[in-house]
Motif scaffolding. Structure first.
Motif, PDB file in Angstrom:
ATOM      1  N   LEU A  42       0.955  -1.345   0.012  1.00 45.38           N
ATOM      2  CA  LEU A  42      -0.120  -0.013  -0.058  1.00 45.38           C
ATOM      3  C   LEU A  42       0.819   1.383  -0.043  1.00 45.38           C
ATOM      4  N   PHE A  43       2.148   1.019   0.693  1.00 44.78           N
ATOM      5  CA  PHE A  43       2.857   2.178   0.666  1.00 44.78           C
ATOM      6  C   PHE A  43       3.365   2.762  -0.616  1.00 44.78           C
ATOM      7  N   ASN A  44       3.521   1.843  -1.465  1.00 40.71           N
ATOM      8  CA  ASN A  44       4.028   1.701  -2.637  1.00 40.71           C
ATOM      9  C   ASN A  44       3.022   1.942  -3.736  1.00 40.71           C
ATOM     10  N   TYR A  45       1.952   1.938  -3.291  1.00 41.98           N
ATOM     11  CA  TYR A  45       0.776   2.314  -4.402  1.00 41.98           C
ATOM     12  C   TYR A  45       1.079   4.043  -5.015  1.00 41.98           C
ATOM     13  N   PRO A  46       0.339   4.159  -6.126  1.00 45.55           N
ATOM     14  CA  PRO A  46       0.412   5.588  -6.426  1.00 45.55           C
ATOM     15  C   PRO A  46       0.019   6.901  -5.287  1.00 45.55           C
ATOM     16  N   LEU A  47       0.636   7.912  -5.241  1.00 45.20           N
ATOM     17  CA  LEU A  47       0.316   8.779  -4.307  1.00 45.20           C
ATOM     18  C   LEU A  47      -1.182   9.097  -4.081  1.00 45.20           C
ATOM     19  N   HIS A  48      -1.753   9.218  -5.126  1.00 47.04           N
ATOM     20  CA  HIS A  48      -3.226   9.576  -5.173  1.00 47.04           C
ATOM     21  C   HIS A  48      -4.190   8.651  -5.199  1.00 47.04           C
ATOM     22  N   LEU A  58     -12.650  -2.548   3.895  1.00 49.84           N
ATOM     23  CA  LEU A  58     -11.349  -2.457   4.141  1.00 49.84           C
ATOM     24  C   LEU A  58     -10.764  -2.743   5.547  1.00 49.84           C
ATOM     25  N   GLU A  59     -11.934  -2.830   6.677  1.00 54.99           N
ATOM     26  CA  GLU A  59     -11.646  -2.778   7.973  1.00 54.99           C
ATOM     27  C   GLU A  59     -11.033  -4.504   8.462  1.00 54.99           C
ATOM     28  N   ILE A  60     -10.110  -4.303   9.248  1.00 55.82           N
ATOM     29  CA  ILE A  60      -9.581  -5.863   9.915  1.00 55.82           C
ATOM     30  C   ILE A  60      -9.714  -5.448  11.392  1.00 55.82           C
ATOM     31  N   GLY A  61      -9.876  -6.818  11.835  1.00 56.74           N
ATOM     32  CA  GLY A  61     -10.128  -7.317  13.411  1.00 56.74           C
ATOM     33  C   GLY A  61     -11.353  -6.275  13.963  1.00 56.74           C
ATOM     34  N   GLY A  62     -12.173  -5.856  13.333  1.00 55.96           N
ATOM     35  CA  GLY A  62     -13.458  -5.270  14.034  1.00 55.96           C
ATOM     36  C   GLY A  62     -13.141  -3.864  14.287  1.00 55.96           C
ATOM     37  N   TYR A  63     -12.089  -3.159  13.789  1.00 57.43           N
ATOM     38  CA  TYR A  63     -11.627  -1.698  14.039  1.00 57.43           C
ATOM     39  C   TYR A  63     -12.179  -0.943  13.127  1.00 57.43           C
ATOM     40  N   PRO A  64     -13.158  -0.204  13.265  1.00 53.77           N
ATOM     41  CA  PRO A  64     -13.957   0.848  12.287  1.00 53.77           C
ATOM     42  C   PRO A  64     -12.786   1.581  11.565  1.00 53.77           C
ATOM     43  N   PHE A  65     -13.092   1.899  10.152  1.00 50.92           N
ATOM     44  CA  PHE A  65     -12.257   2.578   9.296  1.00 50.92           C
ATOM     45  C   PHE A  65     -12.987   3.823   8.848  1.00 50.92           C
ATOM     46  N   PRO A  66     -12.847   5.045   9.728  1.00 51.35           N
ATOM     47  CA  PRO A  66     -13.477   6.337   9.389  1.00 51.35           C
ATOM     48  C   PRO A  66     -12.921   6.946   8.078  1.00 51.35           C
ATOM     49  N   ASN A  73      -8.602   6.907   0.226  1.00 51.05           N
ATOM     50  CA  ASN A  73      -7.440   6.916  -0.530  1.00 51.05           C
ATOM     51  C   ASN A  73      -6.129   6.356  -0.013  1.00 51.05           C
ATOM     52  N   ARG A  74      -5.057   6.307  -0.530  1.00 46.71           N
ATOM     53  CA  ARG A  74      -3.889   5.546  -0.009  1.00 46.71           C
ATOM     54  C   ARG A  74      -3.769   6.308   1.433  1.00 46.71           C
ATOM     55  N   MET A  75      -3.502   7.704   1.536  1.00 44.74           N
ATOM     56  CA  MET A  75      -3.099   8.148   2.767  1.00 44.74           C
ATOM     57  C   MET A  75      -3.894   7.911   3.954  1.00 44.74           C
ATOM     58  N   LEU A  78      -3.138   4.113   4.838  1.00 42.00           N
ATOM     59  CA  LEU A  78      -2.003   3.883   5.788  1.00 42.00           C
ATOM     60  C   LEU A  78      -2.090   4.487   7.054  1.00 42.00           C
ATOM     61  N   GLU A  79      -2.663   5.467   7.376  1.00 35.71           N
ATOM     62  CA  GLU A  79      -3.306   5.961   8.861  1.00 35.71           C
ATOM     63  C   GLU A  79      -4.002   4.946   9.361  1.00 35.71           C
ATOM     64  N   TYR A  80      -5.093   4.260   8.702  1.00 33.76           N
ATOM     65  CA  TYR A  80      -5.924   3.382   9.231  1.00 33.76           C
ATOM     66  C   TYR A  80      -5.197   2.119   9.840  1.00 33.76           C
ATOM     67  N   TYR A  81      -4.269   1.357   8.993  1.00 31.90           N
ATOM     68  CA  TYR A  81      -3.536   0.452   9.311  1.00 31.90           C
ATOM     69  C   TYR A  81      -2.278   0.598  10.207  1.00 31.90           C
ATOM     70  N   ARG A  82      -1.934   1.708  10.391  1.00 33.52           N
ATOM     71  CA  ARG A  82      -0.996   2.282  11.447  1.00 33.52           C
ATOM     72  C   ARG A  82      -1.608   2.129  12.793  1.00 33.52           C
ATOM     73  N   ARG A  83      -2.672   2.883  12.529  1.00 34.95           N
ATOM     74  CA  ARG A  83      -3.531   2.787  14.179  1.00 34.95           C
ATOM     75  C   ARG A  83      -3.843   1.376  14.477  1.00 34.95           C
ATOM     76  N   VAL A  84      -4.403   0.596  13.625  1.00 34.83           N
ATOM     77  CA  VAL A  84      -4.687  -0.730  13.933  1.00 34.83           C
ATOM     78  C   VAL A  84      -3.589  -1.592  14.729  1.00 34.83           C
TER      79      VAL A  84
END
Length: 328
Positions: A42-48, A58-66, A73-75, A78-84
């Motif tokens: 995902l980090f290597n996906y196109p910037l936009h 795209l949610e995993i582990g039961g954690y909501p993805f606002p 988008n990509r950004m 990345l924020e969501y999976y870091r927080r998870v």
């Protein structure tokens, strides 16, 4: 002596993280090993880049993805999976590459990486497919001007770009670079646009119809040189002045790695890794597949949204096997 893990997970993408979350919920000892950064693909996906899936898929582990967008988008991802990863306090080993996995004694796997050695009762392979591009296999493909990965359209301002392919990646590259001032030509093997996100396809087709983006259909790129390219079209060979070739021809799993650890592949062009779709176990006992790697060359079959369930299936099978072993 290395610690004996219940589960070693190869790959720190969304599905690898999902497997780690499920293992932790089941009180299994585990480690996730990722050769790059967290969710490296995902980090290597196109910037936009914008996902086809909505945030809830795209949610995993039961954690909501606002998300502030209908499709994140990509950004945001990345924020969501870091927080998870933080909230789950996952046991991660980043920038560490798995080099070999071999059966040891007592039904244990021995794992060697670029930084150490591990022992595990079960292995989960969740390595995705984004690291190895499908090559064109034409003269000049090894020139620096030929790119199989795309990041930011600004770089191509005032450049003559040839985009090879007609999938989502090719469509995004063609439209984004054109809007940032590139002169764009598409080379499409098929007779028309196919397999493009429904909200993108009309935009691209309109740009082609009005002549803003040139497109050669039923055509192939045959040679790349420093300042030009050759295209074989139904009307014959066409030579164009060219600065960069964006070969958006797709990617494939690391089949050599899969074979090296004993996973059998189908003999047809799809090269499907052998596994039980109910348990995700491969022909190697206690070794599992999770995520898009399951599809072999069918890289459009599995996505985050429909392969999240693999993590649950695998851990359930591990627990059931442990219960049955206790019963005997």
């Amino acid at each position: 002596m290395e610690e004996l893990l219940d589960v070693l997970i190869v790959g720190g993408g969304p599905i690898g993280l999902a497997c780690g979350i499920e293992a932790k919920k089941a009180n299994l000892s585990y480690t996730i090993i990722e050769k790059g950064c967290l969710v490296n693909s995902l980090f290597n996906y196109p910037l936009h880049m914008t996902f086809f899936s909505t945030a809830d898929r795209l949610e995993i582990g039961g954690y909501p993805f606002p998300s502030i967008h209908p499709k994140p988008n990509r950004m945001e991802a990345l924020e969501y999976y870091r927080r998870v990863a933080d909230v789950s306090d996952l046991n991660l080993r980043l920038f560490e590459e798995v080099q070999s996995i071999k059966p040891g004694t007592d039904e244990v796997y021995l794992v060697s990486t670029s930084k150490g050695k591990y022992k595990a009762k079960h292995i989960i392979i969740a390595t995705g497919f984004y690291d190895i591009p499908n090559l064109l296999n034409i003269p000049g493909e090894d020139l620096p001007k030929v790119k199989h990965y795309y990041y930011d359209p600004h770089f191509y301002y005032k450049q003559k770009i040839v985009v090879v392919g007609a999938n989502n990646s090719a469509a995004d590259v063609a439209l984004e670079t054109w809007r940032r001032g590139a002169e764009v030509t598409m080379v499409v093997r098929e007779p028309e646009l196919q397999s493009i996100k429904y909200w993108v396809k009309p935009d691209l087709q309109n740009r082609i119809d009005e002549g803003s983006i040139k497109a050669y259909f039923s055509s192939v790129l045959t040679e790349v040189r420093e300042s030009e390219v050759d295209i074989l079209t139904p009307q014959g060979k066409v030579t164009l002045a060219n600065d960069y070739v964006m070969a958006m021809t797709g990617y494939q799993p690391n089949f050599d790695f899969l074979k090296s650890i004993g996973i059998e592949l189908s003999l047809d062009e799809k090269r499907h890794p052998t596994h039980n779709p109910e348990t995700m176990e491969t022909n190697m006992p206690s070794m599992y597949l999770a995520g898009v790697v399951c599809g072999g060359m069918d890289t459009r079959v599995w996505f985050i949204e429909n392969s999240r369930i693999h993590a649950v299936k695998i851990v359930e099978h591990i627990l059931q096997a442990a219960e049955q072993e206790k019963a005997f």
